[in-house]
Design an enzyme around this catalytic site. Sequence first.
Site, PDB file in Angstrom:
ATOM      1  N   GLU A 175      12.832  31.259 117.954  1.00 61.41           N
ATOM      2  CA  GLU A 175      13.663  30.298 117.206  1.00 61.41           C
ATOM      3  C   GLU A 175      14.545  31.007 116.184  1.00 61.41           C
ATOM      4  OE1 GLU A 175      13.174  26.604 116.850  1.00 61.41           O
ATOM      5  OE2 GLU A 175      11.719  26.436 118.478  1.00 61.41           O
ATOM      6  N   THR A 183      15.242  35.274 115.239  1.00 59.51           N
ATOM      7  CA  THR A 183      14.446  36.332 114.599  1.00 59.51           C
ATOM      8  C   THR A 183      14.701  36.305 113.084  1.00 59.51           C
ATOM      9  OG1 THR A 183      16.213  37.969 114.751  1.00 59.51           O
ATOM     10  CG2 THR A 183      14.726  37.812 116.653  1.00 59.51           C
ATOM     11  N   SER A 184      13.876  37.028 112.348  1.00 60.31           N
ATOM     12  CA  SER A 184      14.079  37.092 110.888  1.00 60.31           C
ATOM     13  C   SER A 184      15.456  37.667 110.568  1.00 60.31           C
ATOM     14  CB  SER A 184      12.997  37.953 110.238  1.00 60.31           C
ATOM     15  OG  SER A 184      11.771  37.260 110.235  1.00 60.31           O
ATOM     16  N   GLU A 187      18.225  33.674 127.683  1.00 59.87           N
ATOM     17  CA  GLU A 187      18.386  34.335 128.982  1.00 59.87           C
ATOM     18  C   GLU A 187      18.082  35.818 128.804  1.00 59.87           C
ATOM     19  OE1 GLU A 187      22.278  33.507 130.534  1.00 59.87           O
ATOM     20  OE2 GLU A 187      21.952  31.337 130.438  1.00 59.87           O
ATOM     21  N   LEU A 206     -11.111  41.604 105.997  1.00 61.53           N
ATOM     22  CA  LEU A 206     -12.313  41.500 106.833  1.00 61.53           C
ATOM     23  C   LEU A 206     -12.761  42.850 107.395  1.00 61.53           C
ATOM     24  CD1 LEU A 206     -11.588  38.385 106.731  1.00 61.53           C
ATOM     25  CD2 LEU A 206     -12.642  38.247 108.977  1.00 61.53           C
ATOM     26  N   ARG A 223      14.102  24.364 112.636  1.00 60.72           N
ATOM     27  CA  ARG A 223      13.616  25.517 111.857  1.00 60.72           C
ATOM     28  C   ARG A 223      12.543  25.177 110.824  1.00 60.72           C
ATOM     29  NH1 ARG A 223      19.234  28.680 112.290  1.00 60.72           N
ATOM     30  NH2 ARG A 223      18.596  29.730 114.195  1.00 60.72           N
ATOM     31  N   ALA A 260      20.812  37.136 126.844  1.00 59.95           N
ATOM     32  CA  ALA A 260      21.311  36.267 125.777  1.00 59.95           C
ATOM     33  C   ALA A 260      20.135  35.682 125.002  1.00 59.95           C
ATOM     34  CB  ALA A 260      22.178  35.144 126.359  1.00 59.95           C
TER      35      ALA A 260
END
Length: 408
Positions: free
Chosen positions: A388, A390-391, A131, A363, A267, A134
């Site tokens: 999903e 954060t780190s 949300e 590159l 995960r 949230a």
Amino acid sequence: MGEFALELNDDQKTVRDWIHGFAADVMRPAAAEWDEREEFPWPVVREAARIGLYSLDFYAQQFLDPTGLGVPLTLEELFWGDAGLGLAIAGTGLAAISVFTNGTDEQIGTWVPEMYGDADNVRIGAFCSSEPDAGSDVAAMRTRAVYDAAKDEWVLDGVKTWATNGGIADVHVVVAVVDPALGARGHASFVVPPGTPGLEQGQKFKKHGIRASHTAEVVLRDVRVPGHCLLGGKEKLDERLARARERAVGGGERGGNAAMATFEASRPAVGAQAVGIARAAYEVALDYARTRVQFGRPIIDNQGVAFQLADMRTRIDAARLLVWRASWMASAGRPFTAAEGSMSKLFAGETAKKVTAQAMQILGGNGYTREYPVERMHRDAAIYTIFEGTSEIQRLVIARTLSGMPIR
Ligand SMILES: Cc1cc2nc3c(=O)[nH]c(=O)nc-3n(C[C@H](O)[C@H](O)[C@H](O)COP(=O)(O)OP(=O)(O)OC[C@H]3O[C@@H](n4cnc5c(N)ncnc54)[C@H](O)[C@@H]3O)c2cc1C
């Protein structure tokens, strides 16, 4: 229960090669166009459904692979093809996992097939937990679910955001607050069936990467769903709430809720997606470094470039091993006692971000343009340290699991 083995069996190799073919022949040629269009790529998903790749049967088969490697192998190849298109194909999986994790057998049998449809009538699902206020702090969720006992209906009200497939999905799974006094333990998940009045798409987000994947707000206004749409059923919910209230009175531990159960299970799968993106960028960079000549020799002749490629490949292999370990543990029913699921997502997500940046550097100017795919891969990879969990949140989960302390 399958033994853990790093040698793939013949079935796994066949499936992996089949998906690789689809990724190379269908996804890669379409990737740049859908990234630019920033729309849900229905023709690609329909083609995946036509050949049986986007189907409940196929995912169920991979999910049930006793070694646990069916899902990560599938996702690595799809996301090697392209992350935006890959998420359009795999995004329904998060909603499906939430029904598998929280639903009864009957609910699984009813709603998961509804989310996939069939080749003639392709359907998609969305999982709506986040949300505006949230995100990481799931306990701050405000969307309410109130039971109307007279009608045996739940009434949902609130605003969800950043939902993959939100508003365009046939089936939405919505996490909502049933008892505000219990924080994250007072949440439950609900299926919102196709065509339910009151559920609407809000803002559709324009994004940095994974642009072929649809991300939007989902607005719920007086959305009424039948009692049987509560995942797990009312009896189980009442028991769970009663236990949570006892713990709250006794000052017991917090944590453990409907959204978290879904994230725990997904995960390693998200880690596998990140491995696919990293591998794709690494391969482009390796090819380029072998053929690009500066100062009269291929740039890979410089240790400064070659060592980067060595590090990239080492990190990718390490990330895959963490993903495979967690996937095997989950399928063998072993608990994540050291937050191995979070470890795999953390390391693979960070790897995708780092490796795609290194690929772009190798590159040079070409890496920065849309003439080469690493520019897109770099943008796509950035979400893997954000969604999903954060780190930072993965590190919190790992640190809390290892220490048993409520680290903030
Ligand atoms: C493309 C996309 C697709 C998504 N798909 C879905 C979906 O399908 N369903 C769904 O429900 N959600 C989805 N999300 C939401 C996603 O899971 C959240 O964005 C994510 O959980 C982070 O929440 P937030 O954005 O509110 O960040 P915040 O929680 O506001 O975090 C902001 C920053 O603060 C850091 N931070 C917060 N708390 C702490 C702490 N305690 N310690 C250290 N650092 C902290 C975070 O790590 C982050 O760096 C999606 C998001 C995006 C962008």
